[in-house]
Design a protein around this motif. Structure first.
Motif, PDB file in Angstrom:
ATOM      1  N   LEU A  85       0.723  -0.964  -0.068  1.00  0.00           N
ATOM      2  CA  LEU A  85      -0.106  -0.083  -0.021  1.00  0.00           C
ATOM      3  C   LEU A  85       0.873   1.174  -0.078  1.00  0.00           C
ATOM      4  O   LEU A  85       0.482   2.213  -0.806  1.00  0.00           O
ATOM      5  CB  LEU A  85      -0.785   0.019   1.237  1.00  0.00           C
ATOM      6  N   ILE A  86       1.952   1.252   0.824  1.00  0.00           N
ATOM      7  CA  ILE A  86       2.923   2.467   0.862  1.00  0.00           C
ATOM      8  C   ILE A  86       3.681   2.533  -0.395  1.00  0.00           C
ATOM      9  O   ILE A  86       3.817   3.568  -0.819  1.00  0.00           O
ATOM     10  CB  ILE A  86       3.706   2.464   2.154  1.00  0.00           C
ATOM     11  N   ILE A  87       3.976   1.501  -0.858  1.00  0.00           N
ATOM     12  CA  ILE A  87       5.125   1.678  -2.132  1.00  0.00           C
ATOM     13  C   ILE A  87       4.244   2.306  -3.481  1.00  0.00           C
ATOM     14  O   ILE A  87       4.761   2.746  -4.305  1.00  0.00           O
ATOM     15  CB  ILE A  87       5.692   0.539  -2.409  1.00  0.00           C
ATOM     16  N   GLY A  88       2.862   2.178  -3.177  1.00  0.00           N
ATOM     17  CA  GLY A  88       2.173   2.518  -4.317  1.00  0.00           C
ATOM     18  C   GLY A  88       1.697   4.152  -4.195  1.00  0.00           C
ATOM     19  O   GLY A  88       1.134   4.530  -5.119  1.00  0.00           O
ATOM     20  N   ILE A  89       1.992   4.717  -3.193  1.00  0.00           N
ATOM     21  CA  ILE A  89       1.809   6.292  -3.079  1.00  0.00           C
ATOM     22  C   ILE A  89       2.944   6.874  -3.773  1.00  0.00           C
ATOM     23  O   ILE A  89       4.015   6.679  -3.747  1.00  0.00           O
ATOM     24  CB  ILE A  89       2.191   6.643  -1.415  1.00  0.00           C
ATOM     25  N   ASP A  90       2.448   7.882  -4.657  1.00  0.00           N
ATOM     26  CA  ASP A  90       3.096   8.802  -5.367  1.00  0.00           C
ATOM     27  C   ASP A  90       4.326   9.606  -4.555  1.00  0.00           C
ATOM     28  O   ASP A  90       3.825  10.150  -3.480  1.00  0.00           O
ATOM     29  CB  ASP A  90       2.273   9.822  -6.206  1.00  0.00           C
ATOM     30  N   GLY A  91       5.560   9.511  -4.978  1.00  0.00           N
ATOM     31  CA  GLY A  91       6.547  10.054  -4.170  1.00  0.00           C
ATOM     32  C   GLY A  91       7.390   9.235  -3.318  1.00  0.00           C
ATOM     33  O   GLY A  91       8.134   9.753  -2.759  1.00  0.00           O
ATOM     34  N   VAL A  92       6.748   8.237  -3.085  1.00  0.00           N
ATOM     35  CA  VAL A  92       7.545   7.452  -1.874  1.00  0.00           C
ATOM     36  C   VAL A  92       8.656   6.675  -2.907  1.00  0.00           C
ATOM     37  O   VAL A  92       8.362   5.964  -4.001  1.00  0.00           O
ATOM     38  CB  VAL A  92       6.505   6.214  -1.556  1.00  0.00           C
TER      39      VAL A  92
END
Length: 184
Positions: A85-92
């Motif tokens: 879920l977190i790796i899918g956030i733009d900018g991560v």
């Protein structure tokens, strides 16, 4: 005098450029901090909105676009889910997953047990079908945690005992529950 003016002008320009560079550097640091704060908030929100995770047990920390997950989750699936879920956030840029799993039994162990039970049941059923003295087609075989359960019907007490012996002599079988009925 002319030389002094040039030197003074050069010094003023150097100070101005240095001040601009320092201000730009501070501004750049501030944008990283603002970006990290934004990513942290976004990560917390994504975890909060997922109904399969306990957001209150997961901590997020962000440094230069790298999200560090810490805390405790119920299973390896939850650990991987949080990371995905977190790796899918733009900018991560990256996720360092330091989550620990509260449940000692991993998904791999659970799947391995299910696979082993399925394999044992299939081997017992095959052995019963290939045996000429037992009517394997009328015997249902199930397995749970190494225990084989035989259900169905056979023509004699000898066939019932033989079916049980075949099951007991199969690799990985720990126990046999014989619920076969003799129908004569």
């Amino acid at each position: 005098m002319k030389l002094m003016k040039k030197t003074l002008s050069a010094a003023v320009i150097a100070v101005s450029v240095s001040a601009g560079a320092i201000a730009g550097e501070k501004s750049e640091q501030k944008s990283f901090t603002m970006g990290d704060a934004w990513l942290d908030g976004k990560a917390e929100t994504v975890l909060l909105l997922n109904e399969n995770l306990n957001n209150f047990a997961i901590d997020t920390d962000v440094h230069n676009g790298v999200v560090i997950l810490s805390g405790e989750v119920e299973s390896n699936i939850d650990k991987r889910l949080a990371e995905e879920l977190i790796i899918g956030i733009d900018g991560v840029k990256k996720v360092k997953n330091k989550l620990t799993v509260a449940n000692n039994e991993s998904l791999g162990e659970t799947l391995s047990k299910e696979y082993t039970d399925t394999k044992i049941a299939a081997v017992v059923k095959t052995r019963l079908l290939l045996d000429r003295e037992v009517s394997g087609t009328k015997i249902d075989v199930s397995a749970q945690e190494g225990t084989i359960t035989l259900k169905g019907s056979v023509k004699s007490g000898a066939q019932k005992d033989l079916a049980e012996a075949i099951a007991e002599n199969t690799d990985d079988v720990e126990k046999v529950v014989n619920k076969l009925k003799v129908t004569g």
